[in-house]
Motif scaffolding. Sequence first.
Motif, mmCIF file in Angstrom:
data_model
loop_
_atom_site.group_PDB
_atom_site.id
_atom_site.type_symbol
_atom_site.label_atom_id
_atom_site.label_comp_id
_atom_site.label_asym_id
_atom_site.label_seq_id
_atom_site.Cartn_x
_atom_site.Cartn_y
_atom_site.Cartn_z
ATOM 1 N N PHE A 166 0.812 -1.213 0.000
ATOM 2 C CA PHE A 166 0.000 0.000 0.000
ATOM 3 C C PHE A 166 0.852 1.273 0.000
ATOM 4 C CE2 PHE A 166 -2.582 -3.278 2.000
ATOM 5 C CZ PHE A 166 -3.820 -3.100 1.408
ATOM 6 N N ARG A 167 0.280 2.332 -0.527
ATOM 7 C CA ARG A 167 0.860 3.654 -0.324
ATOM 8 C C ARG A 167 0.828 3.984 1.168
ATOM 9 N NH1 ARG A 167 -2.363 4.444 -4.980
ATOM 10 N NH2 ARG A 167 -1.116 4.894 -6.829
ATOM 11 N N PHE A 168 1.598 4.971 1.602
ATOM 12 C CA PHE A 168 1.679 5.321 3.014
ATOM 13 C C PHE A 168 0.293 5.578 3.584
ATOM 14 C CE2 PHE A 168 2.019 8.516 6.400
ATOM 15 C CZ PHE A 168 2.784 7.781 7.297
ATOM 16 N N ASP A 169 -0.027 4.869 4.653
ATOM 17 C CA ASP A 169 -1.303 4.977 5.362
ATOM 18 C C ASP A 169 -2.483 4.566 4.485
ATOM 19 O OD1 ASP A 169 -2.375 5.477 7.912
ATOM 20 O OD2 ASP A 169 -3.222 7.371 7.247
ATOM 21 N N GLY A 170 -2.222 3.907 3.354
ATOM 22 C CA GLY A 170 -3.301 3.506 2.458
ATOM 23 C C GLY A 170 -3.968 2.224 2.908
ATOM 24 N N ARG A 171 -5.193 2.019 2.399
ATOM 25 C CA ARG A 171 -5.944 0.838 2.802
ATOM 26 C C ARG A 171 -6.926 0.357 1.731
ATOM 27 N NH1 ARG A 171 -8.554 3.233 7.990
ATOM 28 N NH2 ARG A 171 -6.557 4.315 7.967
ATOM 29 N N SER A 172 -7.165 1.148 0.691
ATOM 30 C CA SER A 172 -8.170 0.806 -0.313
ATOM 31 C C SER A 172 -7.517 0.185 -1.546
ATOM 32 C CB SER A 172 -8.948 2.057 -0.723
ATOM 33 O OG SER A 172 -8.093 2.949 -1.422
ATOM 34 N N LEU A 173 -8.354 -0.299 -2.463
ATOM 35 C CA LEU A 173 -7.839 -0.845 -3.717
ATOM 36 C C LEU A 173 -7.048 0.204 -4.491
ATOM 37 C CD1 LEU A 173 -10.911 -2.948 -4.913
ATOM 38 C CD2 LEU A 173 -8.652 -3.847 -4.326
ATOM 39 N N SER A 213 -6.600 -1.089 14.741
ATOM 40 C CA SER A 213 -7.521 -2.199 14.514
ATOM 41 C C SER A 213 -8.312 -1.984 13.234
ATOM 42 C CB SER A 213 -8.461 -2.343 15.714
ATOM 43 O OG SER A 213 -9.380 -3.391 15.502
ATOM 44 N N ALA A 214 -8.823 -0.770 13.040
ATOM 45 C CA ALA A 214 -9.598 -0.466 11.829
ATOM 46 C C ALA A 214 -8.723 -0.524 10.579
ATOM 47 C CB ALA A 214 -10.242 0.917 11.954
ATOM 48 N N LEU A 215 -7.484 -0.017 10.677
ATOM 49 C CA LEU A 215 -6.577 -0.023 9.535
ATOM 50 C C LEU A 215 -6.218 -1.440 9.128
ATOM 51 C CD1 LEU A 215 -4.711 1.426 7.521
ATOM 52 C CD2 LEU A 215 -2.975 1.528 9.327
ATOM 53 N N SER A 216 -5.907 -2.289 10.103
ATOM 54 C CA SER A 216 -5.520 -3.664 9.778
ATOM 55 C C SER A 216 -6.662 -4.417 9.117
ATOM 56 C CB SER A 216 -5.056 -4.396 11.044
ATOM 57 O OG SER A 216 -6.121 -4.547 11.972
ATOM 58 N N ALA A 264 8.827 -1.914 10.546
ATOM 59 C CA ALA A 264 8.268 -2.345 9.257
ATOM 60 C C ALA A 264 7.779 -3.796 9.249
ATOM 61 C CB ALA A 264 9.286 -2.118 8.145
ATOM 62 N N PRO A 265 8.505 -4.764 9.850
ATOM 63 C CA PRO A 265 8.010 -6.153 9.814
ATOM 64 C C PRO A 265 6.650 -6.343 10.486
ATOM 65 C CG PRO A 265 10.334 -6.108 10.404
ATOM 66 C CD PRO A 265 9.843 -4.688 10.455
ATOM 67 N N ASN A 266 6.282 -5.430 11.393
ATOM 68 C CA ASN A 266 4.991 -5.557 12.076
ATOM 69 C C ASN A 266 3.827 -5.113 11.191
ATOM 70 O OD1 ASN A 266 6.450 -6.372 14.286
ATOM 71 N ND2 ASN A 266 6.366 -4.398 15.319
ATOM 72 N N ARG A 267 4.116 -4.292 10.189
ATOM 73 C CA ARG A 267 3.086 -3.830 9.259
ATOM 74 C C ARG A 267 3.003 -4.846 8.124
ATOM 75 N NH1 ARG A 267 6.266 0.786 10.392
ATOM 76 N NH2 ARG A 267 7.302 0.688 8.353
ATOM 77 N N ARG A 268 2.014 -5.703 8.190
ATOM 78 C CA ARG A 268 1.999 -6.828 7.258
ATOM 79 C C ARG A 268 0.577 -7.353 7.065
ATOM 80 N NH1 ARG A 268 2.940 -8.525 12.398
ATOM 81 N NH2 ARG A 268 2.206 -10.595 13.044
ATOM 82 N N VAL A 269 0.424 -8.169 6.027
ATOM 83 C CA VAL A 269 -0.794 -8.941 5.793
ATOM 84 C C VAL A 269 -0.371 -10.390 5.622
ATOM 85 C CG1 VAL A 269 -2.772 -9.342 4.294
ATOM 86 C CG2 VAL A 269 -1.973 -7.003 4.697
ATOM 87 N N GLU A 270 -0.933 -11.272 6.446
ATOM 88 C CA GLU A 270 -0.598 -12.690 6.380
ATOM 89 C C GLU A 270 -1.743 -13.452 5.724
ATOM 90 O OE1 GLU A 270 0.463 -14.152 10.219
ATOM 91 O OE2 GLU A 270 2.375 -13.075 10.269
ATOM 92 N N ILE A 271 -1.381 -14.317 4.794
ATOM 93 C CA ILE A 271 -2.367 -15.148 4.082
ATOM 94 C C ILE A 271 -2.057 -16.610 4.391
ATOM 95 C CG2 ILE A 271 -3.294 -15.850 1.852
ATOM 96 C CD1 ILE A 271 -1.526 -12.556 2.037
ATOM 97 N N GLU A 272 -3.021 -17.283 5.035
ATOM 98 C CA GLU A 272 -2.890 -18.705 5.324
ATOM 99 C C GLU A 272 -3.758 -19.488 4.344
ATOM 100 O OE1 GLU A 272 -2.339 -19.630 9.858
ATOM 101 O OE2 GLU A 272 -3.879 -18.086 9.633
ATOM 102 N N VAL A 273 -3.183 -20.489 3.716
ATOM 103 C CA VAL A 273 -3.879 -21.269 2.686
ATOM 104 C C VAL A 273 -4.036 -22.695 3.182
ATOM 105 C CG1 VAL A 273 -3.836 -22.058 0.307
ATOM 106 C CG2 VAL A 273 -2.897 -19.813 0.890
#
Length: 277
Positions: A166-173, A213-216, A264-273
């Motif tokens: 994402f761009r800085f502080d971004g959250r949308s498509l 919480s809302a951002l994540s 930086a490592p704490n700002r992440r999205v984890e995908i479990e398959v």
Amino acid sequence: MTTQIHRFSAIAAGAAALLLLQGCSSYVSRGITDDGKATEVIFPNIDNDAWLKEGTFPNLDNLRAVAPGVTKDQLYDLLGRPHFREGMAGPREWDYIFHFRKAGGGVTTCQYKAIFDKDYKAQTFHWLPAGCGDVLGVRALPAAERPAAASPAAPRRTTLGADGLFRFDGRSLADLLPEGRRKLDALAGDIKGADTVKVTGYTDRLGSQAYNSALSLARANTVRDYLVQAGVPAQKIQVQGKGESEPKVQCTQTARAALIDCLAPNRRVEIEVFAER
């Protein structure tokens, strides 16, 4: 005098509008008591009131663990956030849309409601249709009695740094970076045959807990939406946001720029398959 009349008319109109808006929440159950019961249980309309209209495939063992006295935090941990626009803190009922696979093929869709007592502990639970609760009667064998082959495979986990998505502080498509889109395209092609995909968003500790919480959650929902656009079936994806919890690193830098880099490592999205078996 005319000004006072106009002011009174404006106040009256505002009060009427407020009552009208309150009446829009027509699916709220009636007569909820202090001990978590309702004189009339009302289920919401999926098309009009659900924010997650496609629902989820719940973990049956988690559903069986739900019992009178569970807190909202415990219910959230077991089943996720409610699927309707009810809010998280104040409401006295949470509603879900659940899908269950039939033995002979196909899927059954059910609605599930938990009603909370005055202390916000769930006390009564309701199904629509009522027979949906029968799915909980078929329990898995105790672990000691299960064949070794029945043990579920460990999920395959992919971690994507939020700074690269994402761009800085971004959250949308619209905030997805080109490199982030390329990563998600490659991931989508790899997981289309999965049975379940869990997408979890995390942030660093900077900012308030509510904001994080809302951002994540917003970022996790955006990743989910992108994967759906790329061909991953929506009903297979579960989404949650865990904010600043479960950090990967701890940082003590005093300079803000250095602290942001360290976190930086704490700002992440984890995908479990979870692969189909």
